[in-house]
Design a protein around this motif. Sequence first.
Motif, PDB file in Angstrom:
ATOM      1  N   VAL A   1       0.714  -1.038   0.007  1.00 50.78           N
ATOM      2  CA  VAL A   1      -0.085  -0.042  -0.050  1.00 50.78           C
ATOM      3  C   VAL A   1       0.915   1.208   0.016  1.00 50.78           C
ATOM      4  CG1 VAL A   1      -1.815   1.345   1.427  1.00 50.78           C
ATOM      5  CG2 VAL A   1      -1.887  -1.107   1.080  1.00 50.78           C
TER       6      VAL A   1
ATOM      7  N   SER B   1      -9.477  -6.410   1.395  1.00 50.45           N
ATOM      8  CA  SER B   1     -10.083  -5.528   2.298  1.00 50.45           C
ATOM      9  C   SER B   1      -9.825  -4.181   2.149  1.00 50.45           C
ATOM     10  CB  SER B   1      -9.853  -5.955   3.942  1.00 50.45           C
ATOM     11  OG  SER B   1      -8.409  -6.201   3.809  1.00 50.45           O
ATOM     12  N   GLU B   2      -8.835  -3.722   1.444  1.00 48.77           N
ATOM     13  CA  GLU B   2      -8.266  -2.318   1.290  1.00 48.77           C
ATOM     14  C   GLU B   2      -9.364  -1.708   0.531  1.00 48.77           C
ATOM     15  OE1 GLU B   2      -5.512   0.037   2.139  1.00 48.77           O
ATOM     16  OE2 GLU B   2      -5.681  -1.451   3.675  1.00 48.77           O
TER      17      GLU B   2
ATOM     18  N   TYR C   1      -3.312   2.063  -4.128  1.00 49.77           N
ATOM     19  CA  TYR C   1      -3.574   0.680  -4.333  1.00 49.77           C
ATOM     20  C   TYR C   1      -5.022   0.188  -4.123  1.00 49.77           C
ATOM     21  CZ  TYR C   1      -3.552  -4.189  -2.531  1.00 49.77           C
ATOM     22  OH  TYR C   1      -3.779  -5.767  -2.167  1.00 49.77           O
TER      23      TYR C   1
ATOM     24  N   PHE D   1      -9.029 -10.347   3.828  1.00 54.97           N
ATOM     25  CA  PHE D   1      -8.298  -9.525   4.799  1.00 54.97           C
ATOM     26  C   PHE D   1      -6.850  -9.935   5.021  1.00 54.97           C
ATOM     27  CE2 PHE D   1     -12.117  -6.902   6.599  1.00 54.97           C
ATOM     28  CZ  PHE D   1     -12.887  -7.119   5.562  1.00 54.97           C
ATOM     29  N   ASN D   2      -6.385  -9.028   5.785  1.00 56.93           N
ATOM     30  CA  ASN D   2      -5.001  -9.267   5.733  1.00 56.93           C
ATOM     31  C   ASN D   2      -4.427 -10.623   6.166  1.00 56.93           C
ATOM     32  OD1 ASN D   2      -5.509  -6.328   6.136  1.00 56.93           O
ATOM     33  ND2 ASN D   2      -3.279  -5.942   6.668  1.00 56.93           N
TER      34      ASN D   2
ATOM     35  N   ARG E   1       5.732 -13.777   4.501  1.00 49.51           N
ATOM     36  CA  ARG E   1       5.362 -12.517   4.395  1.00 49.51           C
ATOM     37  C   ARG E   1       6.484 -11.362   3.982  1.00 49.51           C
ATOM     38  NH1 ARG E   1       1.131  -9.189   2.502  1.00 49.51           N
ATOM     39  NH2 ARG E   1      -0.151  -8.455   4.334  1.00 49.51           N
TER      40      ARG E   1
ATOM     41  N   LYS F   1       7.701  -7.316   9.661  1.00 54.58           N
ATOM     42  CA  LYS F   1       8.496  -6.185  10.112  1.00 54.58           C
ATOM     43  C   LYS F   1       8.825  -6.122  11.738  1.00 54.58           C
ATOM     44  CE  LYS F   1       9.309  -0.963  10.051  1.00 54.58           C
ATOM     45  NZ  LYS F   1       8.863   0.107   9.305  1.00 54.58           N
TER      46      LYS F   1
ATOM     47  N   LEU G   1       8.292   2.480  13.821  1.00 54.84           N
ATOM     48  CA  LEU G   1       6.854   2.176  13.014  1.00 54.84           C
ATOM     49  C   LEU G   1       6.183   3.409  12.802  1.00 54.84           C
ATOM     50  CD1 LEU G   1       5.976  -0.971  15.152  1.00 54.84           C
ATOM     51  CD2 LEU G   1       6.498  -0.720  12.886  1.00 54.84           C
ATOM     52  N   GLY G   2       5.125   3.301  11.984  1.00 51.24           N
ATOM     53  CA  GLY G   2       4.206   4.313  12.009  1.00 51.24           C
ATOM     54  C   GLY G   2       3.053   4.505  13.019  1.00 51.24           C
TER      55      GLY G   2
ATOM     56  N   VAL H   1      -1.785  -2.299  15.665  1.00 54.47           N
ATOM     57  CA  VAL H   1      -0.625  -2.529  15.440  1.00 54.47           C
ATOM     58  C   VAL H   1       0.077  -2.599  17.091  1.00 54.47           C
ATOM     59  CG1 VAL H   1       1.370  -1.528  14.484  1.00 54.47           C
ATOM     60  CG2 VAL H   1      -0.562  -1.419  13.299  1.00 54.47           C
TER      61      VAL H   1
ATOM     62  N   ARG I   1       0.971   7.213   6.696  1.00 46.94           N
ATOM     63  CA  ARG I   1       0.513   7.258   5.358  1.00 46.94           C
ATOM     64  C   ARG I   1      -0.413   8.430   5.164  1.00 46.94           C
ATOM     65  NH1 ARG I   1      -0.727   0.599   4.783  1.00 46.94           N
ATOM     66  NH2 ARG I   1       1.482  -0.022   4.992  1.00 46.94           N
TER      67      ARG I   1
ATOM     68  N   GLU J   1      -5.009   6.948   5.771  1.00 50.38           N
ATOM     69  CA  GLU J   1      -5.002   5.646   6.593  1.00 50.38           C
ATOM     70  C   GLU J   1      -6.381   4.880   6.607  1.00 50.38           C
ATOM     71  OE1 GLU J   1      -3.609   3.000   7.413  1.00 50.38           O
ATOM     72  OE2 GLU J   1      -2.305   3.665   9.138  1.00 50.38           O
TER      73      GLU J   1
HETATM   74  P1  GDR Z   1      -1.814  -3.138   4.689  1.00 53.82           P
HETATM   75  O1  GDR Z   1      -0.541  -3.745   5.394  1.00 53.82           O
HETATM   76  O2  GDR Z   1      -1.773  -1.820   4.105  1.00 53.82           O
HETATM   77  O3  GDR Z   1      -3.067  -3.493   5.598  1.00 53.82           O
HETATM   78  O4  GDR Z   1      -1.906  -4.087   3.463  1.00 53.82           O
HETATM   79  P2  GDR Z   1       0.757  -3.286   6.213  1.00 53.82           P
HETATM   80  O5  GDR Z   1       1.225  -4.462   6.847  1.00 53.82           O
HETATM   81  O6  GDR Z   1       1.664  -2.507   5.271  1.00 53.82           O
HETATM   82  O7  GDR Z   1       0.193  -2.291   7.271  1.00 53.82           O
HETATM   83  C1  GDR Z   1      -0.746  -2.628   8.255  1.00 53.82           C
HETATM   84  C2  GDR Z   1      -1.119  -1.385   8.833  1.00 53.82           C
HETATM   85  O8  GDR Z   1      -0.054  -1.054   9.994  1.00 53.82           O
HETATM   86  C3  GDR Z   1       0.224   0.136   9.907  1.00 53.82           C
HETATM   87  N1  GDR Z   1       1.567   0.396  10.221  1.00 53.82           N
HETATM   88  C4  GDR Z   1       2.565   0.085   9.405  1.00 53.82           C
HETATM   89  N2  GDR Z   1       2.686  -0.618   8.194  1.00 53.82           N
HETATM   90  C5  GDR Z   1       4.149  -0.906   7.532  1.00 53.82           C
HETATM   91  N3  GDR Z   1       3.958  -1.495   6.578  1.00 53.82           N
HETATM   92  N4  GDR Z   1       5.344  -0.136   8.142  1.00 53.82           N
HETATM   93  C6  GDR Z   1       5.083   0.203   9.387  1.00 53.82           C
HETATM   94  O9  GDR Z   1       6.183   0.533   9.693  1.00 53.82           O
HETATM   95  C7  GDR Z   1       3.921   0.406  10.053  1.00 53.82           C
HETATM   96  N5  GDR Z   1       3.747   1.265  10.963  1.00 53.82           N
HETATM   97  C8  GDR Z   1       2.270   1.040  11.119  1.00 53.82           C
HETATM   98  C9  GDR Z   1      -0.002   0.735   8.236  1.00 53.82           C
HETATM   99  O10 GDR Z   1      -0.296   2.147   8.570  1.00 53.82           O
HETATM  100  C10 GDR Z   1      -1.371  -0.235   8.296  1.00 53.82           C
HETATM  101  O11 GDR Z   1      -2.540   0.748   8.890  1.00 53.82           O
HETATM  102  C11 GDR Z   1      -2.066  -5.347   3.389  1.00 53.82           C
HETATM  103  C12 GDR Z   1      -1.153  -5.895   1.874  1.00 53.82           C
HETATM  104  O12 GDR Z   1      -0.796  -7.205   1.949  1.00 53.82           O
HETATM  105  C13 GDR Z   1      -2.353  -5.686   0.805  1.00 53.82           C
HETATM  106  O13 GDR Z   1      -1.564  -6.152  -0.421  1.00 53.82           O
HETATM  107  C14 GDR Z   1      -3.674  -6.052   0.930  1.00 53.82           C
HETATM  108  O14 GDR Z   1      -4.667  -5.901  -0.005  1.00 53.82           O
HETATM  109  C15 GDR Z   1      -4.039  -5.787   2.458  1.00 53.82           C
HETATM  110  O15 GDR Z   1      -2.937  -6.272   3.498  1.00 53.82           O
HETATM  111  C16 GDR Z   1      -5.254  -6.474   2.815  1.00 53.82           C
END
Ligand code: GDR
Length: 320
Positions: free
Chosen positions: A84, A124-125, A147, A175-176, A182, A190, A208-209, A249, A276, A279
Amino acid sequence: MATALITGITGQDGSYLAEHLLDKGYRVVGVVRRSSTTPYERIAHLVDRIELASADLLDQTSLTDVVGDTQPDEIYNLAAQSFVQTSWNQPVLTGEFTALGVTRMLEAMRKAAPKARFYQASSSEQFGKVIETPQRESTPFYPRSPYGVAKVYGHWITVNYRESFNLYAVSGILFNHESPRRGLEFVTRKVTDAVARIKLGKASELRLGNLEARRDWGFAGDYVDAMWRMLQQDEPDDYVIGTGETNSVEQLCAAAFGAVDLDWREYVKQDPKFFRPAEVDLLVADPSKARSQLGWEPKVDFESLVRMMVDADLARHTAR
Ligand code: GDR
Ligand code: NDP
């Protein structure tokens, strides 16, 4: 012997799906794109049992040729630009792969193997800024990233080809789902990778975010079975696949650090770089249609999933 064609076979889901279909006795053909290296890490243990064919989601001729040459009974379109965060930096490429790539695959099937059954990896996005909770098949879409917008297109073009050309084409709104395979940039992996490195003294912090985002996290190995089930029905239809449980998270961090007796608050730092532009705050599935019509249930719960991933990352870093 039935033949399955999988795009995205080198990805997380492709590798689990290939295993699942080989166990069922399928001939499995995986689509790989040209690269100067061979990124087959996730399918290294399968390469002797599957066939690989070269094509790219950007190239119609290559896709139509692969479908024509393979004559699959089932096509699983898993390939996409799937991260994403990257979709804001590469919005046009994301649209080409993740949206128009679906049309190219559907065209390839329509021209070269119209009797095949087609699975589209919806997400689910697509629910994004959710209109209702929990999210089910009838919940309207409100995507929040390039995305998500691309996936909405992929979803509707699949429905449209089903209705226009009488194809057996379905969308699984998954969903995720996570696993030790992964990609390292996704938040679950991560976190579990950092927990392993911190526990082994190879790292001291994790940046992290947004810690408040909530997701419905399941195990990828369970979800590929749902994909297969969707293609075994009398009529093509779309299904939501998830666990029905949501965690933040922060809860993910607590579970992962807790699995090795560490307190996440001592190691996790917030970094604006990982926030992001828009969000998705809360996702949680209502998977009741899949349960009643597909007989599908997730087997791995959140705590077990996190522990599985932490254990795998600990083993990997210990072996190095
Ligand atoms: P997502 O997965 O965006 O749901 O898409 P991701 O794991 O990237 O993020 C999930 C949530 O975590 C928050 N977040 C962070 N995310 C990442 N990657 N890195 C960070 O440091 C961090 N800190 C907080 C994000 O903001 C977010 O809210 C995944 C993908 O597999 C897609 O392809 C799929 O379609 C969806 O899941 C369902
Ligand atoms: P990954 O990112 O792990 O895998 C993506 C796959 O797509 C890789 O095999 C990649 O190949 C391939 N690919 C990317 N671009 C192209 C291209 N131009 N031509 C051919 N192949 C390409 O994703 P996942 O396995 O996690 O997800 C599978 C699908 O499910 C994706 O469509 C994703 O958006 C969707 N999805 C995933 C969810 C999840 O939680 N995992 C949830 C809902 C939907 P390469 O190795 O060459 O990069």
